[in-house]
Design a protein around this motif. Structure first.
Motif, PDB file in Angstrom:
ATOM      1  N   ASP A 228      24.356  65.648  17.042  1.00  0.00           N
ATOM      2  CA  ASP A 228      24.567  66.164  15.682  1.00  0.00           C
ATOM      3  C   ASP A 228      25.766  65.514  14.993  1.00  0.00           C
ATOM      4  O   ASP A 228      26.327  66.082  14.044  1.00  0.00           O
ATOM      5  N   ASN A 229      26.178  64.336  15.462  1.00  0.00           N
ATOM      6  CA  ASN A 229      27.328  63.623  14.876  1.00  0.00           C
ATOM      7  C   ASN A 229      28.594  64.480  14.847  1.00  0.00           C
ATOM      8  O   ASN A 229      29.412  64.371  13.932  1.00  0.00           O
ATOM      9  N   LYS A 230      28.773  65.309  15.887  1.00  0.00           N
ATOM     10  CA  LYS A 230      29.853  66.287  15.898  1.00  0.00           C
ATOM     11  C   LYS A 230      30.513  66.311  17.263  1.00  0.00           C
ATOM     12  O   LYS A 230      29.852  66.144  18.288  1.00  0.00           O
TER      13      LYS A 230
ATOM     14  N   SER B 189      30.137  62.589   8.308  1.00  0.00           N
ATOM     15  CA  SER B 189      29.362  62.868   7.096  1.00  0.00           C
ATOM     16  C   SER B 189      28.196  61.884   6.996  1.00  0.00           C
ATOM     17  O   SER B 189      28.170  60.865   7.700  1.00  0.00           O
TER      18      SER B 189
ATOM     19  N   GLN C  48      41.470  71.929   8.160  1.00  0.00           N
ATOM     20  CA  GLN C  48      40.079  71.768   7.770  1.00  0.00           C
ATOM     21  C   GLN C  48      40.017  71.061   6.430  1.00  0.00           C
ATOM     22  O   GLN C  48      40.972  71.052   5.665  1.00  0.00           O
TER      23      GLN C  48
ATOM     24  N   VAL D 109      34.262  61.986   7.189  1.00  0.00           N
ATOM     25  CA  VAL D 109      34.113  63.096   8.133  1.00  0.00           C
ATOM     26  C   VAL D 109      34.518  64.394   7.444  1.00  0.00           C
ATOM     27  O   VAL D 109      35.183  64.386   6.410  1.00  0.00           O
ATOM     28  N   THR D 110      34.139  65.497   8.074  1.00  0.00           N
ATOM     29  CA  THR D 110      34.681  66.814   7.710  1.00  0.00           C
ATOM     30  C   THR D 110      35.255  67.433   8.977  1.00  0.00           C
ATOM     31  O   THR D 110      34.784  67.163  10.090  1.00  0.00           O
TER      32      THR D 110
ATOM     33  N   ASP E  53      36.724  71.016  15.232  1.00  0.00           N
ATOM     34  CA  ASP E  53      35.604  70.083  15.379  1.00  0.00           C
ATOM     35  C   ASP E  53      35.652  69.050  14.263  1.00  0.00           C
ATOM     36  O   ASP E  53      36.103  69.327  13.148  1.00  0.00           O
ATOM     37  N   ILE E  54      35.157  67.860  14.557  1.00  0.00           N
ATOM     38  CA  ILE E  54      35.046  66.800  13.558  1.00  0.00           C
ATOM     39  C   ILE E  54      33.592  66.375  13.478  1.00  0.00           C
ATOM     40  O   ILE E  54      32.928  66.175  14.503  1.00  0.00           O
ATOM     41  N   THR E  55      33.090  66.266  12.252  1.00  0.00           N
ATOM     42  CA  THR E  55      31.679  65.945  12.032  1.00  0.00           C
ATOM     43  C   THR E  55      31.564  64.743  11.114  1.00  0.00           C
ATOM     44  O   THR E  55      32.200  64.699  10.050  1.00  0.00           O
TER      45      THR E  55
ATOM     46  N   LEU F 172      31.369  58.997  17.013  1.00  0.00           N
ATOM     47  CA  LEU F 172      30.769  60.215  16.472  1.00  0.00           C
ATOM     48  C   LEU F 172      29.283  60.028  16.200  1.00  0.00           C
ATOM     49  O   LEU F 172      28.493  60.972  16.343  1.00  0.00           O
TER      50      LEU F 172
ATOM     51  N   ASP G 253      34.183  68.036  19.628  1.00  0.00           N
ATOM     52  CA  ASP G 253      35.482  68.708  19.723  1.00  0.00           C
ATOM     53  C   ASP G 253      36.568  67.647  19.615  1.00  0.00           C
ATOM     54  O   ASP G 253      36.494  66.603  20.279  1.00  0.00           O
TER      55      ASP G 253
END
Length: 435
Positions: free
Chosen positions: A295-297, A337, A254, A327-328, A333-335, A290, A299
């Protein structure tokens, strides 16, 4: 009385270089393999998986720690283990049968016995009728089967696979994996255990009884997961996908606070962060994907399937995106930013400006730009940069880091590079970040 482990590693560390420039490839790794197990050693490129494999087979002597084979310290080459490599490593001037006979000769088998035994081994791996063919006449999968036959010729107790399927096309790799599992589970071969090195997460789940997960800088074990799924395993099985998600979450980790993510500049205290080997175009493709997700998210394991990416490549892309703040990552999960969303929707020139701004935050780039800013005419030879980076990284890594920095810096129009003279120059004095 409890049967001893087939192989046991105790606190193995491997370091290279001189006393004043030591590079740690593997740090304090301990694990054991029982008879009857198929264990996968999984991790990103450069984490020391192949180094451990060579240590287990006696081709490497560890700097620290001990290897035990059936409770006895391993001295020299392990006579009970053999490796099948990623590259086929066949002698092109020998026939298929002669390639296998080479291993039989090394075992000391009499010449009159080699031919029949080689034919038997080739038949076992499905190459009956190809004994007189030359490697150039075979497909990649068939050549790797010759490699397996040659490995079986020495009748090893421990078979080590070093990315043995990664050079094959998808269908050939799938077929060969299945055939190896069938041979092993049927007891037709003398192998007691298999240790496979791979960066392919699905491959590890498909084959292994246990998965050992490694991370890099330095190479170390970070997780140990049993695979309790019945064979044959199905990729679309919910339990398979759940384990895939768990492994990606473990390997991707993370997002950490910025001072941890960025690392240090060359010459400063603390480790200098390696730049992952990815292209800006591949990064942009990830961001665009993405940006289209809810939600720009997403798996992480679904991205691998959607974009048909190799898992090692995907992990490098995510590492880069995280390093640059686009990203975070958390809990598998990858989101994207807000900055990543801006990049995905920006024009070509705007993307370059955004990327340049992010590069200036990286300690390695700040160091590079400062060197160029202080140099006469803001110009340095490529070899100067590479030699300086060799104080931080192993020689091969230093060259790779130089190449990556050049590619990223040229895209961002921070630096220019003259291929005819190998000269690196600063695009503009304004490129040097403020101290």
């Amino acid at each position: 009385m409890t049967e001893p482990y087939l192989i046991e590693l105790k606190h193995i560390s491997q370091m290279y270089g001189r006393a004043d420039r030591r590079f740690t490839a593997v740090h304090d790794v301990s694990f054991a393999i029982n008879s009857g197990e198929l264990v996968a050693l999984l991790g990103p490129s450069g984490c020391g998986k192949s180094t451990l494999l060579r240590t287990i087979t006696g081709l490497n002597v560890p700097t620290e720690g001990e290897v035990l084979y059936r409770d006895q310290p391993l001295k020299g080459v392990n006579p009970h283990a053999t490796i099948v490599f990623q590259t086929f490593a066949l002698f092109p001037w020998l026939t298929v049968q002669q390639n296998v006979e080479v291993a039989l000769k090394a075992r000391g088998m009499a010449e009159r016995e080699r031919g029949p035994r080689a034919v038997e081994l080739l038949d076992m791996v499905g190459l009956d009728g190809f004994e007189r063919a030359y490697p150039r006449e075979l497909s990649g999968g068939m050549r790797q089967k010759v490699g397996f036959a040659r490995a079986l010729a020495v009748e090893p107790e421990l078979l080590c696979l070093d990315e043995a399927f990664s050079a094959l096309d998808v269908l050939s790799a799938e077929t060969l994996r299945g055939e190896l599992l069938e041979l092993w589970s049927s007891g037709k071969i003398p192998i007691q255990s298999i240790l496979m090195v791979t960066h392919n997460i699905e491959e590890a789940i498909l084959m292994a009884d246990r998965i050992l997960i490694m991370d890099k800088q330095p190479g170390r074990l970070v997780a140990h997961l049993p695979v309790l799924l019945p064979r044959p395993r199905q990729r679309k099985d919910p339990a398979f996908l759940a384990l895939l998600d768990q492994i990606y979450a473990t390997m991707a980790g993370q997002t950490q606070p910025e001072h941890i993510e960025l690392g240090s500049a060359p010459g400063e205290a603390g480790p200098t962060r390696l730049l992952p080997d990815v292209t800006v175009n591949a990064l942009a493709g990830l961001f665009e994907h993405l940006n289209d997700a809810p939600d720009n998210k997403a798996d992480i394991y679904r991205i691998e399937q959607d974009l048909k990416l190799d898992s090692d490549h995907l992990l490098r892309l995510m590492e880069t995106a995280e390093l640059l703040g686009f990203v975070t990552i958390a809990s598998g999960d990858i989101t994207l930013s807000p900055l990543g969303e801006t990049f995905a929707e920006a024009s070509i020139l705007a993307r370059k400006e955004i990327f340049a701004g992010r590069l200036k935050r990286l300690p390695l780039f700040r160091w590079l730009l400062a060197l160029l800013g202080a140099a006469e005419e803001h110009r340095l030879d490529r070899d100067v940069i590479r030699t300086a980076l060799e104080l931080e990284f192993a020689p091969g890594e230093a060259e790779q880091q130089t190449a990556i920095a050049l590619a990223w810096g040229r895209y961002a129009e921070l630096i220019a590079y003259d291929t005819s003279t190998d000269a690196i120059t600063l695009e503009s004095p304004a490129s040097v970040p403020a101290a």
